[in-house]
Design a protein around this motif. Structure first.
Motif, PDB file in Angstrom:
ATOM      1  N   ALA A 149      13.173  -9.793 -15.016  1.00 22.71           N
ATOM      2  CA  ALA A 149      13.482  -9.761 -16.452  1.00 22.71           C
ATOM      3  C   ALA A 149      14.781 -10.528 -16.669  1.00 22.71           C
ATOM      4  O   ALA A 149      15.744 -10.353 -15.919  1.00 22.71           O
ATOM      5  N   ILE A 157      15.879  -8.165 -23.695  1.00 24.22           N
ATOM      6  CA  ILE A 157      14.938  -8.882 -22.831  1.00 24.22           C
ATOM      7  C   ILE A 157      14.430 -10.123 -23.555  1.00 24.22           C
ATOM      8  O   ILE A 157      13.938 -10.041 -24.681  1.00 24.22           O
ATOM      9  N   TYR A 159      12.748 -12.616 -21.393  1.00 20.73           N
ATOM     10  CA  TYR A 159      11.653 -13.121 -20.545  1.00 20.73           C
ATOM     11  C   TYR A 159      11.321 -12.083 -19.486  1.00 20.73           C
ATOM     12  O   TYR A 159      12.210 -11.441 -18.929  1.00 20.73           O
ATOM     13  N   VAL A 160      10.032 -11.892 -19.229  1.00 23.27           N
ATOM     14  CA  VAL A 160       9.579 -11.095 -18.085  1.00 23.27           C
ATOM     15  C   VAL A 160       8.432 -11.851 -17.424  1.00 23.27           C
ATOM     16  O   VAL A 160       7.682 -12.582 -18.085  1.00 23.27           O
ATOM     17  N   PHE A 164       6.429  -8.028 -13.562  1.00 26.50           N
ATOM     18  CA  PHE A 164       7.048  -7.028 -14.440  1.00 26.50           C
ATOM     19  C   PHE A 164       5.969  -6.293 -15.228  1.00 26.50           C
ATOM     20  O   PHE A 164       5.968  -5.065 -15.321  1.00 26.50           O
ATOM     21  N   PRO A 172       4.496  -8.957 -22.112  1.00 25.95           N
ATOM     22  CA  PRO A 172       5.768  -9.550 -22.533  1.00 25.95           C
ATOM     23  C   PRO A 172       6.070  -9.297 -24.011  1.00 25.95           C
ATOM     24  O   PRO A 172       7.222  -9.061 -24.380  1.00 25.95           O
ATOM     25  N   THR A 176       9.749  -7.828 -25.114  1.00 22.26           N
ATOM     26  CA  THR A 176      10.684  -8.869 -25.534  1.00 22.26           C
ATOM     27  C   THR A 176      11.452  -8.423 -26.782  1.00 22.26           C
ATOM     28  O   THR A 176      10.883  -7.910 -27.747  1.00 22.26           O
TER      29      THR A 176
END
Length: 506
Positions: A149, A157, A159-160, A164, A172, A176
């Motif tokens: 992350a 957050i 980006y994952v 994840f 995501p 996010t």
């Protein structure tokens, strides 16, 4: 460019082409190099005298030299080619044999019916190298089984990666813009974890913490979170990278071992310890119903540990024979090998217990022998499965850890039993000693319906002379013989007295 292909205004362009930072190569209608500027000399690591007046093939890669003239002629005649008028990346071979990546822009020059070409070349080796590094890094982030992350300076957050989403069951889009609290379990300890992570990032130090998190399905999982801040030139935090590893299984195994050892050390009974192990495994693996059996006199199994295994099945399985022809638990105890049953419905060894077993939802089982350090099979650890498959790798790891704990518990119990027996029974005769008599006399006196209690003492005259003449070994053998004789003689008397006491009127 040959002068017969240019007018006076075009001739004035040559000095500008000479000074540009781009490599410039011009060929005439015969594919002969007519212009090669300073930048081109640097790119190919040669002088223009090595090139001007020669076929352009000396500048193109060796693998296409044979067909290059034909390709140029085709464009010159037809006026169509996918290369002319576009930019493309090509690998260029220098005169010294080394290569570099270049951006090539090719232009067609037509004057007075003669067609030539001008190529503009820029070295993009560093760009290609950087792009490849980024591609490889992206590949690592995409394909790793570690959750990644990336947070902004406000700890949101941004980006994952795929892992994840696999670990937490969240897409995501669902996480996010949120803080890391979106994955935490929601108990009081979460605030301490978040404070530690934030403090670590603010002080530009990395840290690793273990976090109890929440899967999207609602179950708790444990993750190891490694946080590393990315600091800019001015010392400000630009991003925070968090790498998360699912340690749920290892955390369970560690806690199982730690808590079971504590239970063994606290002198809980063997059955309580075995029940504790079974309950912990069943809580971790809901599709599994574990049971632990002890081998009694090497003939039959006795259940000493279970969780939700129905009592009706415990009564059915209790006393099952230790035999290669028995169900998997009896087979494992007999052979000392792991025995799997993938389909109880068709396994002939289950014919006498099949109906009741399947009625309780059990479809498969795996039995693992509990082998002590003296290579004796002390019992069996059996996992009954509610699914059609034999328990998976997670179950096998839990069993492997439990086997060690069961061995410790059994050996501890046997040691305590042996010590107790040494304290209360004579080693030579196996008869209760005076300590046992003192401890149990009050209980014996209180037992109803037993008539009068008789106490006799037996002495052995001259026993010292036997030890002196024949040695202590002979003396020990005599004591053991007399003890066995007394036991054989007195036992019928005790039974007769008990019968008389029971039948006599009060």
């Amino acid at each position: 460019m040959p002068r017969d292909m240019m007018d006076d205004s075009q001739i004035t362009v040559l000095p500008a082409l000479e000074q540009t930072i781009l490599g410039v190569v011009i060929i005439d209608e015969n594919n002969t190099v007519t212009f090669f500027n300073k930048a081109a000399e640097n790119l190919w690591r040669c002088t223009r005298l090595d090139v001007i007046g020669r076929n352009v093939n000396v500048l193109v890669p060796r693998n296409i030299r044979a067909s290059h003239d034909e390709l140029v002629s085709h464009n010159r005649i037809s006026g169509t080619n996918r290369i002319v008028g576009t930019s493309r990346e090509v690998r260029v071979e220098r005169f010294d044999g080394t290569t570099f990546w270049a951006n090539l822009s090719l232009s067609r020059i037509a004057v007075g019916g003669k067609v030539g070409y001008m190529a503009l070349i820029r070295d993009i080796s560093q760009e290609v190298d950087d792009r490849e590094k980024i591609r490889l890094l992206s590949l690592v982030v995409r394909e790793t089984d570690r959750g990644v992350a990336i947070l902004d300076p406000e700890f949101r957050i941004i980006y994952v990666n795929r892992a994840f989403s696999d670990i937490f069951g969240s897409s995501p889009e669902q996480v996010t813009g949120h803080g890391l609290s979106v994955i935490l379990s929601g108990d009081a300890a979460d605030m301490d974890v978040l404070n530690r992570l934030h403090e670590s990032a603010r002080t530009a130090r990395g840290c690793v913490v273990e976090i109890r998190a929440r899967h999207a399905t609602g179950r708790d999982i444990w993750v190891s979170a490694a946080m590393n801040p990315v600091v800019g030139r001015e010392g400000e935090i630009e991003n925070i990278v968090v790498v998360l590893t699912d340690i749920t299984e290892q955390y369970f195994l560690d806690s199982l071992q730690r808590d079971t050892l504590a239970a063994i050390s606290s002198h809980l009974g063997l059955r309580e310890v075995m029940d504790f192990i079974c309950r912990r495994i069943e809580h971790h693996l809901p599709d599994i119903m574990p049971a632990i059996y002890l081998a009694e006199k090497g003939e039959r199994l006795k259940c000493v540990g279970r969780a939700s295994l129905p009592l009706s099945l415990v009564e059915l399985y209790d006393g099952q024979p230790i035999s290669p022809d028995a169900a998997c638990s009896g087979q494992a105890a007999s052979t000392g090998m792991i025995v799997q049953c993938g389909d109880i419905a068709t396994d002939p060894h289950w014919r006498h217990m099949r109906a009741a077993t399947m009625h309780s939802g059990i479809k498969a089982a795996i039995a693992t022998p509990i082998i002590l350090r003296d290579n004796r099979v002390a019992g069996v650890f059996t996992c009954y499965s509610r699914t059609d498959t034999v328990p998976d790798a997670a179950c096998q790891k839990a069993v492997a850890t439990s086997l060690h704990l069961c061995t410790l518990a059994i050996e501890r119990y046997e040691t305590e039993e042996h010590i107790s027996r040494l304290s209360d029974f004579d080693m030579l005769t196996g008869l209760p000693n005076s300590r046992w008599l003192r401890q149990n006399m009050p209980r014996l006196l209180r037992r109803p319906g037993r008539g009068h209690l008789m106490l006799m003492t037996v002495g052995m005259d001259g026993f010292k002379h036997i030890n002196d003449l024949f040695g202590h070994t002979a003396g020990d053998e005599l004591i053991a013989y007399i003890g066995n004789t007394l036991r054989e003689t007195i036992s019928p008397m005790i039974r007769w007295c008990a019968a008389v006491a029971t039948s006599s009127p009060s």
